[in-house]
Design an enzyme around this catalytic site. Structure first.
Site, PDB file in Angstrom:
ATOM      1  N   ARG A  50      42.397  33.278  40.944  1.00 33.57           N
ATOM      2  CA  ARG A  50      41.351  34.275  41.243  1.00 33.57           C
ATOM      3  C   ARG A  50      40.159  34.105  40.298  1.00 33.57           C
ATOM      4  O   ARG A  50      39.012  34.254  40.697  1.00 33.57           O
ATOM      5  CB  ARG A  50      41.934  35.694  41.146  1.00 33.57           C
ATOM      6  CG  ARG A  50      40.959  36.764  41.603  1.00 33.57           C
ATOM      7  CD  ARG A  50      41.602  38.128  41.740  1.00 33.57           C
ATOM      8  NE  ARG A  50      42.021  38.679  40.459  1.00 33.57           N
ATOM      9  CZ  ARG A  50      42.657  39.825  40.312  1.00 33.57           C
ATOM     10  NH1 ARG A  50      42.967  40.552  41.378  1.00 33.57           N
ATOM     11  NH2 ARG A  50      43.003  40.264  39.120  1.00 33.57           N
ATOM     12  N   LYS A 150      35.504  39.152  40.341  1.00 33.96           N
ATOM     13  CA  LYS A 150      35.845  39.954  39.169  1.00 33.96           C
ATOM     14  C   LYS A 150      34.855  39.568  38.071  1.00 33.96           C
ATOM     15  O   LYS A 150      35.141  38.756  37.196  1.00 33.96           O
ATOM     16  CB  LYS A 150      37.296  39.673  38.765  1.00 33.96           C
ATOM     17  CG  LYS A 150      37.974  40.903  38.221  1.00 33.96           C
ATOM     18  CD  LYS A 150      39.462  40.743  38.228  1.00 33.96           C
ATOM     19  CE  LYS A 150      40.112  41.630  37.216  1.00 33.96           C
ATOM     20  NZ  LYS A 150      39.751  43.027  37.258  1.00 33.96           N
ATOM     21  N   GLU A 183      38.746  51.569  46.972  1.00 27.12           N
ATOM     22  CA  GLU A 183      39.755  51.405  45.924  1.00 27.12           C
ATOM     23  C   GLU A 183      39.413  52.353  44.785  1.00 27.12           C
ATOM     24  O   GLU A 183      38.465  53.125  44.881  1.00 27.12           O
ATOM     25  CB  GLU A 183      39.787  49.950  45.436  1.00 27.12           C
ATOM     26  CG  GLU A 183      38.464  49.468  44.854  1.00 27.12           C
ATOM     27  CD  GLU A 183      38.508  48.021  44.366  1.00 27.12           C
ATOM     28  OE1 GLU A 183      39.594  47.522  44.055  1.00 27.12           O
ATOM     29  OE2 GLU A 183      37.428  47.415  44.278  1.00 27.12           O
TER      30      GLU A 183
HETATM   31  N1  PXG Z   1      40.488  46.950  41.678  1.00 31.62           N
HETATM   32  C1  PXG Z   1      39.646  46.725  40.652  1.00 31.62           C
HETATM   33  C2  PXG Z   1      38.219  47.059  40.825  1.00 31.62           C
HETATM   34  C3  PXG Z   1      40.120  46.202  39.439  1.00 31.62           C
HETATM   35  O1  PXG Z   1      39.279  45.971  38.441  1.00 31.62           O
HETATM   36  C4  PXG Z   1      42.350  46.147  40.413  1.00 31.62           C
HETATM   37  C5  PXG Z   1      41.799  46.666  41.587  1.00 31.62           C
HETATM   38  C6  PXG Z   1      43.786  45.775  40.389  1.00 31.62           C
HETATM   39  O2  PXG Z   1      43.936  44.368  40.459  1.00 31.62           O
HETATM   40  P1  PXG Z   1      45.205  43.627  39.848  1.00 31.62           P
HETATM   41  O3  PXG Z   1      44.973  42.203  40.143  1.00 31.62           O
HETATM   42  O4  PXG Z   1      45.217  43.939  38.384  1.00 31.62           O
HETATM   43  O5  PXG Z   1      46.380  44.168  40.529  1.00 31.62           O
HETATM   44  C7  PXG Z   1      41.510  45.940  39.298  1.00 31.62           C
HETATM   45  C8  PXG Z   1      42.107  45.480  38.007  1.00 31.62           C
HETATM   46  C9  PXG Z   1      41.427  49.008  33.616  1.00 31.62           C
HETATM   47  C10 PXG Z   1      40.959  47.673  34.122  1.00 31.62           C
HETATM   48  O6  PXG Z   1      41.099  49.326  32.460  1.00 31.62           O
HETATM   49  C11 PXG Z   1      41.392  47.155  35.359  1.00 31.62           C
HETATM   50  C12 PXG Z   1      40.910  45.910  35.788  1.00 31.62           C
HETATM   51  C13 PXG Z   1      40.028  45.255  34.989  1.00 31.62           C
HETATM   52  C14 PXG Z   1      39.610  45.792  33.804  1.00 31.62           C
HETATM   53  C15 PXG Z   1      40.068  46.991  33.360  1.00 31.62           C
HETATM   54  O7  PXG Z   1      42.102  49.724  34.334  1.00 31.62           O
HETATM   55  N2  PXG Z   1      41.220  45.231  36.957  1.00 31.62           N
END
Ligand code: PXG
Length: 291
Positions: A50, A150, A183
């Site tokens: 990713r 991301k 989301e």
């Molecule tokens: N949506 C968004 C916008 C994200 O940033 C997820 C979904 C979940 O994705 P994964 O691959 O982790 O299952 C994310 C995850 C936090 C934080 O502090 C979370 C993310 C990045 C930075 C901080 O909760 N990404």
């Protein structure tokens, strides 16, 4: 704490980048949040893939290949003697002038890996479930800044987080520009309706979460029908169960959305089942390392 910075390990206090780095000046870069469970890095290959996809979209060339990225993550965990960790891998455009143009960045992209202890939502929220609220800030429009990238520009999510936090909530439900459920600020959303699982499709202004994909795989194995389908708030309010997924949060039950009780107002049965299956997966799958 030792930080991986452009191929070297440096002490936290010396881990510094230039004020001319476009990652800092413009949020021009990409990142991943990854977790290690008992010396197994969960879905590491998928996270690196990713990361490369995000980088490709913004025309950023990661100065390491995929295998080297994997090795660097593992080395960082070893250097910090961490069995369980939250890992942040960041690739920024590197040093440039004060203009936007990445072509004028003369430095190589900056590569940073931080491995730290995991900081989680309080256990009570997993037991009792979480309350979330829809916020006014809508998720980035895919044709402007695709949420599947991301990127280091997380202001869209931060604004939503501020709005939720100002109202006393830990997490915000974000809609897309058409008003459909997208989301949360750092988590994907799922609902359960008549024993079947629903989550918005990735084209609807959501990140294709790795935890989201894992939950879909687990559900299919458990013969729970799954749907990647557009959702409105009405469907969320009237669902029997709701939960969020993310690397940091794993699977967290949601019991109230905008003041509407979800189901019985308690973490749901399917949510709990998926949570325990997910835990098993994190204990058995991943890139193994030894300390
Ligand atoms: N949506 C968004 C916008 C994200 O940033 C997820 C979904 C979940 O994705 P994964 O691959 O982790 O299952 C994310 C995850 C936090 C934080 O502090 C979370 C993310 C990045 C930075 C901080 O909760 N990404």
């Amino acid at each position: 704490m030792k930080i991986y910075l452009n191929g070297k390990f440096v002490h936290k206090s010396e881990a510094k980048i230039s004020v001319f780095d476009h990652g800092f000046l413009y949020g021009d870069g990409v990142f991943e949040g990854i977790r290690a469970y008992n010396c197994l890095v969960f879905k590491l290959r998928e996270h690196i893939e990713r990361l490369f996809e995000s980088a490709h979209s913004i025309m950023l060339e990661i100065p390491l290949n995929r295998d080297k990225c994997i090795a660097a993550v593992v080395e960082t965990l070893k250097a910090n003697n961490l069995k369980d960790a939250y890992i942040r891998m960041v690739i920024s455009r590197g040093e440039g002038d004060l203009g936007l143009d990445p072509k004028k960045c003369y430095g190589k992209p900056t590569v940073i890996i931080i491995a730290d202890k995991v900081s989680l939502y309080p256990e009570k929220l997993y037991k009792d479930g979480m309350e979330i609220i829809t916020v006014p800030t809508v998720r980035n429009v895919p044709e402007a800044l695709n949420p599947q990238i991301k990127s280091l520009n997380y202001l869209n999510n931060i604004l939503a987080k501020i709005e939720a936090s100002n109202c006393g909530y830990e997490e915000a439900l974000m809609l897309d520009h058409l008003g459909y459920v997208a989301e949360c600020t750092g988590d994907n959303i799922f609902v359960v309706e008549k024993g079947e699982l629903y989550t918005p499709p990735q084209c609807m202004g959501t990140l294709r979460g790795i935890t989201r994909d894992t939950v879909l795989q687990i559900a299919r194995k458990m013969k729970i029908p799954t749907h990647e389908h557009v959702l409105t708030r009405h469907e969320v309010y009237n669902s029997q169960e709701c939960f969020l997924t993310g690397t940091a949060a794993e699977i967290i039950p949601v019991v109230k959305v905008d003041g509407r009780k979800i189901g019985a107002g308690l973490p749901g049965k399917i949510t709990q089942l998926l949570r325990s299956e997910f835990k098993k997966t994190t204990k058995t799958e991943g890139v193994k390392y030894t300390l």
